[in-house]
Write an enzyme that holds these catalytic residues in place. Structure first.
Site, PDB file in Angstrom:
ATOM      1  N   ASP A 166      39.216  -0.031  46.567  1.00 41.92           N
ATOM      2  CA  ASP A 166      40.159  -1.105  46.902  1.00 41.92           C
ATOM      3  C   ASP A 166      40.277  -2.186  45.827  1.00 41.92           C
ATOM      4  O   ASP A 166      41.212  -2.982  45.836  1.00 41.92           O
ATOM      5  CB  ASP A 166      39.750  -1.775  48.221  1.00 41.92           C
ATOM      6  CG  ASP A 166      39.680  -0.783  49.371  1.00 41.92           C
ATOM      7  OD1 ASP A 166      40.381   0.235  49.303  1.00 41.92           O
ATOM      8  OD2 ASP A 166      38.925  -1.031  50.326  1.00 41.92           O
TER       9      ASP A 166
ATOM     10  N   ARG B 126      58.189  12.038  43.455  1.00 41.36           N
ATOM     11  CA  ARG B 126      59.461  11.723  42.817  1.00 41.36           C
ATOM     12  C   ARG B 126      60.213  13.007  42.445  1.00 41.36           C
ATOM     13  O   ARG B 126      61.423  13.093  42.569  1.00 41.36           O
ATOM     14  CB  ARG B 126      59.290  10.839  41.590  1.00 41.36           C
ATOM     15  CG  ARG B 126      60.651  10.288  41.149  1.00 41.36           C
ATOM     16  CD  ARG B 126      60.675   9.501  39.882  1.00 41.36           C
ATOM     17  NE  ARG B 126      59.669   8.463  39.819  1.00 41.36           N
ATOM     18  CZ  ARG B 126      58.457   8.642  39.291  1.00 41.36           C
ATOM     19  NH1 ARG B 126      58.109   9.818  38.791  1.00 41.36           N
ATOM     20  NH2 ARG B 126      57.615   7.664  39.260  1.00 41.36           N
TER      21      ARG B 126
ATOM     22  N   ARG C  65      42.864  -1.120  52.179  1.00 42.61           N
ATOM     23  CA  ARG C  65      42.449  -1.949  53.314  1.00 42.61           C
ATOM     24  C   ARG C  65      43.393  -3.142  53.436  1.00 42.61           C
ATOM     25  O   ARG C  65      44.549  -2.932  53.767  1.00 42.61           O
ATOM     26  CB  ARG C  65      40.982  -2.389  53.161  1.00 42.61           C
ATOM     27  CG  ARG C  65      40.259  -2.512  54.480  1.00 42.61           C
ATOM     28  CD  ARG C  65      38.820  -2.892  54.296  1.00 42.61           C
ATOM     29  NE  ARG C  65      37.999  -1.771  53.933  1.00 42.61           N
ATOM     30  CZ  ARG C  65      37.420  -0.938  54.809  1.00 42.61           C
ATOM     31  NH1 ARG C  65      37.608  -1.117  56.095  1.00 42.61           N
ATOM     32  NH2 ARG C  65      36.672   0.060  54.420  1.00 42.61           N
TER      33      ARG C  65
ATOM     34  N   ALA D 106      57.572   3.232  40.686  1.00 46.37           N
ATOM     35  CA  ALA D 106      58.165   3.228  42.029  1.00 46.37           C
ATOM     36  C   ALA D 106      59.326   2.232  42.089  1.00 46.37           C
ATOM     37  O   ALA D 106      59.393   1.287  41.304  1.00 46.37           O
ATOM     38  CB  ALA D 106      57.108   2.875  43.061  1.00 46.37           C
TER      39      ALA D 106
HETATM   40  O1  F6P Z   1      37.385   0.536  51.652  1.00 51.36           O
HETATM   41  C1  F6P Z   1      37.582   1.800  51.145  1.00 51.36           C
HETATM   42  C2  F6P Z   1      38.558   2.573  51.981  1.00 51.36           C
HETATM   43  O2  F6P Z   1      38.778   3.834  51.397  1.00 51.36           O
HETATM   44  C3  F6P Z   1      39.871   1.867  52.239  1.00 51.36           C
HETATM   45  O3  F6P Z   1      40.772   1.954  51.171  1.00 51.36           O
HETATM   46  C4  F6P Z   1      40.331   2.526  53.492  1.00 51.36           C
HETATM   47  O4  F6P Z   1      41.041   1.611  54.276  1.00 51.36           O
HETATM   48  C5  F6P Z   1      39.070   2.860  54.194  1.00 51.36           C
HETATM   49  O5  F6P Z   1      38.025   2.800  53.261  1.00 51.36           O
HETATM   50  C6  F6P Z   1      39.046   4.206  54.841  1.00 51.36           C
HETATM   51  O6  F6P Z   1      37.868   4.239  55.575  1.00 51.36           O
HETATM   52  P1  F6P Z   1      37.497   5.423  56.521  1.00 51.36           P
HETATM   53  O7  F6P Z   1      37.121   6.545  55.603  1.00 51.36           O
HETATM   54  O8  F6P Z   1      36.321   4.917  57.282  1.00 51.36           O
HETATM   55  O9  F6P Z   1      38.705   5.734  57.325  1.00 51.36           O
END
Ligand code: F6P
Length: 323
Positions: free
Chosen positions: A126, A153, A170, A185
């Site tokens: 993230d 694309r 996230r 994009a």
């Molecule tokens: O924080 C890392 C992350 O990959 C985020 O980008 C994503 O929202 C989340 O974790 C996904 O988490 P999980 O694998 O618990 O669904």
């Protein structure tokens, strides 16, 4: 000296390379290394595994985390954290390296405050950890997202359909903005900036009128409207505006790390061991500019790494519609 190393939180490509770097640097000092299985859950339960150089063979290029990572409700409690320190002591562990994102680094600070010397290494796709320009895993996830956008694309141009690509992050739009920039994009939606779906539909119209054969929008998770809502909005706007949705999802957190992530993992891993050797615990190793700095964990825990609005604006500027 014996140290332990664990990976925590969401998986990020390059975690294995970081563990390998920590171990190799520690071996160079004649130290013993114990790998902790399943993050803080394993630490609490005393699940340590001794590693030697041979055991780490091939870890550099492996995706995922070979140590595993698990969320632990027990560790979230005060009592759990104290038990974790006790388990480390019982195993003869005198220092710990934590490889993970914001939540894992908060855990690292709590353990350090309870007397276990800890060094932190930021690893999350993230790129939301304060005190470092880049976390391990970001570059790989970004390249994966760009690869997806490039392929989408191709499909979008051939079918003359709009495509919405949802990327992880996230509540941080970094991955979305950077992949929109690198993927060329036509628009990007992030949690930090509000976008009206009508404005995207208008952009789409202008784009088609300008002769563009495709329209690709990158939407960060956490954005409003969501990727799904935006897709619905485009599909409801009229017959000529069909849109498809692709969620890049967990594809982004898997795969072997890029050279950048491997080198970052090597630099941060070696720096973490050096910090412990210097008796300078309670710090996170951060990349600032091209220099690795030791940043006090208490300065970064609970802090955000805000998205640079200039990069968001640039993504819009470079997506200009042909006239
Ligand atoms: O924080 C890392 C992350 O990959 C985020 O980008 C994503 O929202 C989340 O974790 C996904 O988490 P999980 O694998 O618990 O669904």
């Amino acid at each position: 000296m014996k140290i332990a190393v664990l990976t925590g939180g969401g998986v990020a490509p390059g975690m294995n390379a970081a563990v390998r770097a920590v171990a190799q640097a520690a071996f160079g000092k004649g130290w013993e290394v114990a790998a902790v299985e399943s993050g803080y859950a394993g630490l609490l339960e005393g699940r340590f595994r001794s590693v030697d150089s041979g055991a780490l063979s091939g870890w550099m290029s492996r995706g995922g985390t070979m140590l595993g990572t698990e969320r632990s409700d027990d560790f979230a409690t005060d009592e759990g954290k104290s038990r974790a320190v006790e388990a480390a002591r019982e195993a003869g562990v005198e220092g710990l390296v934590v490889v993970g994102g914001g939540g894992s680094l908060a855990g690292a600070l709590a353990l350090d405050e309870r007397g276990l010397p800890v060094a932190g290494i930021p690893a999350t796709i993230d790129n939301d950890v304060a005190g470092t320009d880049m976390s391990i895993g970001v570059d790989t996830a970004l390249n994966t997202a760009v690869g997806i956008i490039d392929r989408i694309r191709d499909t979008a141009s051939s079918h003359h359909r709009a495509h919405v690509v949802e990327v992880f992050g996230r509540d941080n739009g970094y991955l979305a903005v950077m992949s929109a920039l690198a993927g060329g994009a036509d628009a990007v939606l992030t949690p930090e900036f509000e976008t009206k779906p009508e404005d995207i539909v208008r952009l789409l119209e202008e784009s088609y009128e300008g002769g563009k054969p495709h329209f690709v929008v990158v939407v960060s998770e956490g954005a409003s409207p969501t990727a799904d809502e935006l897709c619905g909005h485009i599909n409801d706007a009229g017959e000529s505006y069909a849109a498809d949705l692709t969620a890049a999802g967990h594809i982004q957190s898997g795969g072997g790390p890029t050279a950048f992530d491997r080198i970052l993992a090597g630099r941060l891993g070696a720096a973490a061991v050096k910090a412990l050797a210097d008796g300078d615990a309670g710090k996170m190793m951060g990349l600032q500019g091209n220099v690795i700095e030791r940043v006090p964990l208490e300065e970064i825990v609970g802090e955000d790494r805000p998205l640079d609005p200039g990069l968001y604006e640039l993504a819009g500027e470079l997506a200009r519609i042909p006239r």
